[in-house]
Write a protein that holds these residues in place. Structure first.
Motif, mmCIF file in Angstrom:
data_model
loop_
_atom_site.group_PDB
_atom_site.id
_atom_site.type_symbol
_atom_site.label_atom_id
_atom_site.label_comp_id
_atom_site.label_asym_id
_atom_site.label_seq_id
_atom_site.Cartn_x
_atom_site.Cartn_y
_atom_site.Cartn_z
ATOM 1 N N LYS A 89 39.419 40.644 38.173
ATOM 2 C CA LYS A 89 38.694 39.372 38.315
ATOM 3 C C LYS A 89 38.317 39.217 39.788
ATOM 4 O O LYS A 89 39.162 38.868 40.625
ATOM 5 C CB LYS A 89 39.561 38.210 37.832
ATOM 6 C CG LYS A 89 39.874 38.275 36.336
ATOM 7 C CD LYS A 89 40.756 37.103 35.922
ATOM 8 C CE LYS A 89 40.996 37.100 34.412
ATOM 9 N NZ LYS A 89 41.818 38.233 33.952
ATOM 10 N N ILE A 90 37.056 39.486 40.100
ATOM 11 C CA ILE A 90 36.615 39.566 41.490
ATOM 12 C C ILE A 90 36.776 38.251 42.264
ATOM 13 O O ILE A 90 37.260 38.270 43.408
ATOM 14 C CB ILE A 90 35.146 40.060 41.574
ATOM 15 C CG1 ILE A 90 35.041 41.442 40.913
ATOM 16 C CG2 ILE A 90 34.696 40.164 43.031
ATOM 17 C CD1 ILE A 90 36.007 42.479 41.461
ATOM 18 N N PRO A 91 36.417 37.096 41.697
ATOM 19 C CA PRO A 91 36.615 35.844 42.445
ATOM 20 C C PRO A 91 38.078 35.646 42.859
ATOM 21 O O PRO A 91 38.365 35.232 43.982
ATOM 22 C CB PRO A 91 36.149 34.758 41.466
ATOM 23 C CG PRO A 91 35.158 35.457 40.594
ATOM 24 C CD PRO A 91 35.719 36.835 40.410
ATOM 25 N N LYS A 92 39.013 35.969 41.941
ATOM 26 C CA LYS A 92 40.433 35.818 42.251
ATOM 27 C C LYS A 92 40.897 36.872 43.256
ATOM 28 O O LYS A 92 41.730 36.602 44.119
ATOM 29 C CB LYS A 92 41.265 35.903 40.963
ATOM 30 C CG LYS A 92 41.110 34.692 40.065
ATOM 31 C CD LYS A 92 42.084 34.740 38.903
ATOM 32 C CE LYS A 92 41.980 33.462 38.068
ATOM 33 N NZ LYS A 92 42.941 33.456 36.941
ATOM 34 N N SER A 93 40.344 38.073 43.156
ATOM 35 C CA SER A 93 40.679 39.138 44.110
ATOM 36 C C SER A 93 40.197 38.766 45.501
ATOM 37 O O SER A 93 40.896 38.979 46.501
ATOM 38 C CB SER A 93 40.038 40.465 43.672
ATOM 39 O OG SER A 93 40.504 40.880 42.417
ATOM 40 N N PHE A 94 38.994 38.196 45.570
ATOM 41 C CA PHE A 94 38.427 37.786 46.854
ATOM 42 C C PHE A 94 39.226 36.629 47.462
ATOM 43 O O PHE A 94 39.495 36.599 48.672
ATOM 44 C CB PHE A 94 36.960 37.379 46.676
ATOM 45 C CG PHE A 94 36.284 36.950 47.952
ATOM 46 C CD1 PHE A 94 36.278 37.783 49.072
ATOM 47 C CD2 PHE A 94 35.664 35.712 48.049
ATOM 48 C CE1 PHE A 94 35.660 37.397 50.253
ATOM 49 C CE2 PHE A 94 35.033 35.315 49.218
ATOM 50 C CZ PHE A 94 35.040 36.161 50.331
ATOM 51 N N GLU A 95 39.646 35.702 46.610
ATOM 52 C CA GLU A 95 40.475 34.578 47.082
ATOM 53 C C GLU A 95 41.796 35.098 47.651
ATOM 54 O O GLU A 95 42.282 34.625 48.685
ATOM 55 C CB GLU A 95 40.748 33.627 45.915
ATOM 56 C CG GLU A 95 41.575 32.411 46.296
ATOM 57 C CD GLU A 95 41.899 31.539 45.092
ATOM 58 O OE1 GLU A 95 42.806 30.696 45.220
ATOM 59 O OE2 GLU A 95 41.259 31.704 44.029
ATOM 60 N N MET A 96 42.362 36.099 46.985
ATOM 61 C CA MET A 96 43.602 36.703 47.442
ATOM 62 C C MET A 96 43.394 37.405 48.779
ATOM 63 O O MET A 96 44.228 37.335 49.691
ATOM 64 C CB MET A 96 44.097 37.706 46.392
ATOM 65 C CG MET A 96 45.524 38.147 46.564
ATOM 66 S SD MET A 96 46.049 39.196 45.180
ATOM 67 C CE MET A 96 47.793 39.357 45.550
ATOM 68 N N TRP A 97 42.266 38.092 48.930
ATOM 69 C CA TRP A 97 41.949 38.783 50.187
ATOM 70 C C TRP A 97 41.789 37.766 51.331
ATOM 71 O O TRP A 97 42.267 37.996 52.444
ATOM 72 C CB TRP A 97 40.658 39.594 50.025
ATOM 73 C CG TRP A 97 40.219 40.270 51.292
ATOM 74 C CD1 TRP A 97 40.645 41.471 51.777
ATOM 75 C CD2 TRP A 97 39.286 39.759 52.256
ATOM 76 N NE1 TRP A 97 40.031 41.758 52.974
ATOM 77 C CE2 TRP A 97 39.193 40.721 53.296
ATOM 78 C CE3 TRP A 97 38.518 38.604 52.345
ATOM 79 C CZ2 TRP A 97 38.373 40.547 54.399
ATOM 80 C CZ3 TRP A 97 37.697 38.429 53.450
ATOM 81 C CH2 TRP A 97 37.630 39.386 54.463
#
Length: 323
Positions: A89-97
């Motif tokens: 899930k890219i939005p969640k991955s980006f938020e984590m980054w």
């Protein structure tokens, strides 16, 4: 005689040119490593990782244009771990980054030094020692050597960060990407009980899940008692399901031999290794790292992620840990 103006200009020009060439060489190296890693991924993983990379790159350009070591924050294997941690899930991955980036900048992780944590290292409460059968470097934690009346909470957090950073670097150099932990409660008494331990453990657990995604392989717990179960039941709700599945309770130290070769364990854990940690002499991973990276003359070179633990240097050898 001093240099003429023209000579000084030429000297400066040479230095600038050399710096630029070194920078370009470093960029070329990172680019090559990026392409090689992406080739190993499935189409789904590759597409998701590249998408996250673009988002992260654009964010740095817009919000941190002058950040140093930009390539570190865009390291492709790290981005891939975030993709896996958030199930693509890219939005969640980006938020984590973003959380990881802001945390590193806020805590000034790169500025934490071993020298500033000398007291912690001299206590021998936590140190790296050998690898498990999967090749993961192992962190040994001894709670019986933690004395809260001599501790500072913030220093303990920094100590934890330093150890995790050190282990992550070792895991990457060994080509396995993950670490394991032996959590040894032998000798734990009332003198080791810490009223701030709960909040510290929650903080470290949260840190591992949020900022070191997919880094933990397994945790082996020794010498449990009622106090351990009290702490465990408080921390357990904060753990992700994946993390809980990585924690194993050992009925006796010798059970570790199922997961470690005997020469990778000290005699107190049923192994036959007599090396003892004493700051500033640390466990020597050098030859194993060289072997994984093809820097030895041995014909039977191991591949990254498939470590031959018999290739570690003689563990009685003393290797000085640089501050």
């Amino acid at each position: 005689r001093g240099k003429t103006k023209e000579q000084k200009k030429r000297t400066i020009h040479k230095r600038v040119k050399k710096t630029m060439e070194a920078s370009l060489s470093e960029e070329a190296k990172h680019s090559q490593e990026r392409e090689q890693f992406l080739e190993t991924l499935s189409d789904k993983d590759r597409a998701a990782t590249i998408e996250l990379e673009k988002l992260a790159h654009d964010h740095l350009d817009e919000h941190h244009p002058h950040i140093s070591k930009k390539h570190f924050y865009l390291e492709i294997e790290g981005l891939h771990r975030l993709v896996l941690a958030r199930d693509h899930k890219i939005p969640k991955s980006f938020e984590m980054w973003q959380k990881w980036l802001n945390w590193r900048l806020e805590y000034k992780v790169e500025e934490i030094t071993k020298e500033s944590l000398k007291f912690q290292f001299e206590s021998r409460k936590a140190f790296w020692y050998g690898v498990d059968k999967k090749g993961h470097p192992c962190l040994i934690i001894r709670t019986g050597r933690h004395f809260p009346d001599k501790e500072r909470h913030q220093e303990m957090v920094q100590f934890s960060i330093y150890l995790i950073e050190e282990g992550s670097n070792l895991a990457d150099q060994l080509g396995v990407g993950k670490v394991c932990v032996i959590y040894d409660r032998n000798g734990f008494t009332s003198a080791n009980k810490d009223s701030s331990l709960m909040s510290l453990m929650k903080r470290i657990v949260s840190m591992m899940q949020d900022y070191y995604a997919e880094r933990l392989s397994d945790v082996y717990v020794l010498h449990t008692n009622w106090f351990y179960w009290l702490v465990w039941n408080i921390i357990k709700p904060f753990l992700a399901k994946k993390t809980k599945e990585k924690i194993h309770i050992m009925s006796k130290p010798e059970d570790l031999l199922e997961h470690f070769d005997a020469d990778m364990l000290s005699t107190e854990y049923g192994g036959d290794n007599t090396w003892e940690y004493e700051y500033p002499n640390c466990y020597d991973y050098g030859t194993l790292i060289d072997k994984v990276n093809g820097k030895t003359d041995d014909e039977d070179l191991v591949k990254p992620g498939s470590v031959d633990v018999n290739l570690v240097r003689d563990s009685n050898e003393e290797t000085r840990c640089e501050p």
